[in-house]
Write an enzyme that holds these catalytic residues in place. Sequence first.
Site, PDB file in Angstrom:
ATOM      1  N   ASP A  49      52.703  72.371  82.519  1.00  0.00           N
ATOM      2  CA  ASP A  49      54.094  71.963  82.255  1.00  0.00           C
ATOM      3  C   ASP A  49      55.050  72.739  83.156  1.00  0.00           C
ATOM      4  OD1 ASP A  49      53.312  74.213  80.814  1.00  0.00           O
ATOM      5  OD2 ASP A  49      54.456  73.706  79.018  1.00  0.00           O
ATOM      6  N   ASP A  57      45.913  64.304  89.204  1.00  0.00           N
ATOM      7  CA  ASP A  57      46.420  62.938  89.338  1.00  0.00           C
ATOM      8  C   ASP A  57      47.938  62.940  89.160  1.00  0.00           C
ATOM      9  OD1 ASP A  57      46.413  60.063  89.431  1.00  0.00           O
ATOM     10  OD2 ASP A  57      46.674  60.085  87.253  1.00  0.00           O
ATOM     11  N   TYR A 117      38.633  61.863  82.578  1.00  0.00           N
ATOM     12  CA  TYR A 117      38.367  60.571  83.205  1.00  0.00           C
ATOM     13  C   TYR A 117      36.945  60.084  82.919  1.00  0.00           C
ATOM     14  CZ  TYR A 117      42.489  60.019  86.219  1.00  0.00           C
ATOM     15  OH  TYR A 117      43.747  59.811  86.709  1.00  0.00           O
ATOM     16  N   ASP A 131      51.266  62.836  92.328  1.00  0.00           N
ATOM     17  CA  ASP A 131      52.342  61.837  92.426  1.00  0.00           C
ATOM     18  C   ASP A 131      53.699  62.535  92.499  1.00  0.00           C
ATOM     19  OD1 ASP A 131      50.475  59.768  92.148  1.00  0.00           O
ATOM     20  OD2 ASP A 131      51.773  58.604  90.825  1.00  0.00           O
ATOM     21  N   LYS A 145      46.059  74.290  81.230  1.00  0.00           N
ATOM     22  CA  LYS A 145      46.849  74.330  79.986  1.00  0.00           C
ATOM     23  C   LYS A 145      46.098  75.239  79.023  1.00  0.00           C
ATOM     24  CE  LYS A 145      50.231  72.996  77.287  1.00  0.00           C
ATOM     25  NZ  LYS A 145      51.626  73.434  77.490  1.00  0.00           N
TER      26      LYS A 145
HETATM   27  C1  IPM Z   1      44.746  57.920  92.004  1.00  0.00           C
HETATM   28  C2  IPM Z   1      44.879  56.742  91.107  1.00  0.00           C
HETATM   29  C3  IPM Z   1      43.574  56.537  90.347  1.00  0.00           C
HETATM   30  C4  IPM Z   1      43.322  57.801  89.544  1.00  0.00           C
HETATM   31  C5  IPM Z   1      43.516  55.284  89.462  1.00  0.00           C
HETATM   32  C6  IPM Z   1      43.867  54.039  90.214  1.00  0.00           C
HETATM   33  C7  IPM Z   1      42.181  55.159  88.781  1.00  0.00           C
HETATM   34  O1  IPM Z   1      45.965  56.888  90.261  1.00  0.00           O
HETATM   35  O2  IPM Z   1      43.844  57.914  92.869  1.00  0.00           O
HETATM   36  O3  IPM Z   1      45.534  58.859  91.886  1.00  0.00           O
HETATM   37  O4  IPM Z   1      43.878  57.942  88.426  1.00  0.00           O
HETATM   38  O5  IPM Z   1      42.571  58.652  89.997  1.00  0.00           O
HETATM   39 MN    MN Z   2      47.165  58.645  90.666  1.00  0.00          MN
END
Ligand code: IPM
Ligand code: MN
Length: 358
Positions: free
Chosen positions: A225, A249, A142, A253, A192
Amino acid sequence: MNYNIAVLDGDGIGPEICAGAIKVLNKVGEKFGHNFAFEHLDIGGCSIDKHGTPLTDYTVQRCLASDSVLLGAVGGYKWDNMPGDTRPEKGLLKIRKAMGLYSNIRPAKLWKSLANASPLKYDLVKNGIEIIIVRELIGGIYFGERDKGVDENGVEYAWDTEKYSVPEIERITKIACEMAQKRSKRLVSVDKANVLESSRLWRKTVHEYAAKNFPEIEVVDVLVDNMAMQIVKNPAQFDVVVTSNIFGDILSDEAAQVTGSIGMLASSSLGDSKCGLYEPIHGSAPDIAGKNIANPIATILAAAMMLRDSFDLNEEYNAIESAIQKVLDKNYRTGDIAEDGAIIVGCNEMAELIAAEI
Ligand code: IPM
Ligand code: MN
């Protein structure tokens, strides 16, 4: 006590969900005798529109001067084609960096009353899930060097770099170990290492640091993975998980979805001071913005985490968490977590119901 909270509403559903969290905080203040003062500041797309940049120095200064920061979400269609450095998301990355928030905690928990909202078979979730993802937040790909260009043959290229130093890995390992120490004493580290040099350093450093400073913690390595697969195969096997910025990240999710809805997950970002940044892990959902149908629970939980982790208000944290549980038990749901027989409510109503249970 007085607490000064900087509110970065952001874009899309950001203002609605922040309004919900503020409603609940005000109720907590009333009940427990605290005074929360809110200062709204610009970040993301709305800041681009007003000031020509996703994050102004003024917003940074005010956040640093606050007791803690609550953030909604940033981004939207309108700014989707802007160059990388001027996008709304850059505002979020910059504030994380400016505040030194290297440690991002994302607890993915399955609420008892939401077992049906998980896409997994009941058998896999019936004993509950609680995965605490500890994500490194201001290093790695990042923030690594990047560039793009066109080579001598006219071929376009672009590159980003994943780079970690030992101190960066050690400080996040410390946070993860402290968390594991209080819980199962098991720590999964995701990397990884079969391909990436940065991951091999990650793996070695995590083991050396944990063995030296937290000898009673068992550290298990899982390749990213395989981790993605294990989270859907058997999420209940995990407790505390530590990983890099980008893997965290992605996996958070996935873990969020497994536990029902991304609309339920909050996160705390902290550095070496008590002033942190608290936000839902979901995005700005521009498709449903302004319709009063977003789920404010993740942001309300983020506000609760602020009370607990930045202000040491444990009782107040518990009050919010059980208020949410009660509202869910009464079968109130926003659209994203709707099930048969549920009473569907809007964003504002959901926040009011939770505030009423405090
Ligand atoms: C998160 C989001 C952010 C990230 C984006 C919006 C920059 O996806 O907080 O998970 O990738 O960190
Ligand atoms: Mn995110």
